[in-house]
Design a protein around this motif. Structure first.
Motif, mmCIF file in Angstrom:
data_model
loop_
_atom_site.group_PDB
_atom_site.id
_atom_site.type_symbol
_atom_site.label_atom_id
_atom_site.label_comp_id
_atom_site.label_asym_id
_atom_site.label_seq_id
_atom_site.Cartn_x
_atom_site.Cartn_y
_atom_site.Cartn_z
ATOM 1 N N LEU A 151 -1.069 7.596 1.305
ATOM 2 C CA LEU A 151 -1.966 8.496 0.805
ATOM 3 C C LEU A 151 -1.871 9.893 1.661
ATOM 4 N N ARG A 180 0.788 -1.137 0.104
ATOM 5 C CA ARG A 180 -0.109 -0.042 0.004
ATOM 6 C C ARG A 180 0.808 1.052 0.152
ATOM 7 N N THR A 181 0.490 2.116 -0.796
ATOM 8 C CA THR A 181 1.081 3.478 -0.982
ATOM 9 C C THR A 181 0.464 4.475 0.127
ATOM 10 N N CYS A 195 2.660 7.755 9.655
ATOM 11 C CA CYS A 195 1.589 7.235 8.769
ATOM 12 C C CYS A 195 0.708 5.799 9.560
ATOM 13 N N LYS A 248 -6.183 0.864 3.431
ATOM 14 C CA LYS A 248 -5.379 2.117 2.948
ATOM 15 C C LYS A 248 -4.212 2.623 4.193
ATOM 16 N N VAL A 300 4.497 1.553 1.260
ATOM 17 C CA VAL A 300 5.404 1.873 0.063
ATOM 18 C C VAL A 300 5.255 3.687 0.044
ATOM 19 N N ARG A 301 6.524 4.242 0.326
ATOM 20 C CA ARG A 301 6.502 5.729 0.189
ATOM 21 C C ARG A 301 6.222 6.153 -1.297
ATOM 22 N N SER A 302 5.460 7.092 -1.062
ATOM 23 C CA SER A 302 4.843 7.625 -2.816
ATOM 24 C C SER A 302 6.294 8.523 -3.424
#
Length: 163
Positions: free
Chosen positions: A6, A3-4, A88, A105, A161-163
């Motif tokens: 958000l 998951r990225t 996060c 999410k 996952v970091r965007s």
């Protein structure tokens, strides 16, 4: 599965709870020229079992960016925030007492912001984004961690996952 992270926005977080940015609270009860601006009741929390509120400090140390477990509260909502740095955290909907891993999410919780997590939403402690520990606050009824906390360990971790 991964998951990225958000951005935390009112609309995208609405299925899981509410967002409070203390720097954007609307009008205060004081006149704008006053040196103290008070913004009452900007985030309400439902307690169905008690009226005793517990303020619990939380220290989060660096750990791998993997969701390995999750929890939910059936009878109460949880408020987290006020962290001294960005963190996060994950949320996910419930499928009849089980986590909906496909719905999970991960949101960025900016420094100083707060979120209210609805009842039955799966979640767990946030992750720090760098190698420095973070301090924040959890608001729940007293002893929720012993009488209304249902935990599940994931068979396969979900990588953040970091965007």
């Amino acid at each position: 599965m991964s998951r990225t992270i958000l951005p935390l926005q009112h609309d995208s977080f609405a299925p899981y709870g509410t967002v409070l940015n203390p720097r954007q609270c609307g009008e205060s009860v004081n006149s704008p020229g006053e040196p103290v601006q008070f913004y009452p009741d900007r985030m309400l929390q439902l307690f169905s079992t008690t009226n005793l509120v517990a303020i619990s400090p939380i220290l989060i140390k660096p750990r791998p960016f993997e969701i390995t477990g999750t929890e939910q509260h059936l009878d109460t909502e949880e408020v987290i925030g006020g962290f001294d740095q960005d963190v996060c955290f994950h949320v996910g909907r419930d499928l009849g007492g089980k986590p909906d891993f496909e719905d999970f999410k991960v949101f960025l919780l900016p420094k100083g912001w707060w979120v209210r997590i609805k009842r039955k939403v799966w979640h767990q402690a946030p992750f720090v984004l760098n190698q420095e520990s973070a301090v924040g606050t959890v608001i729940l009824p007293a002893h929720t961690f012993t009488n209304d906390c249902y935990e599940v360990e994931l068979q396969q971790p979900i990588t953040i996952v970091r965007s």
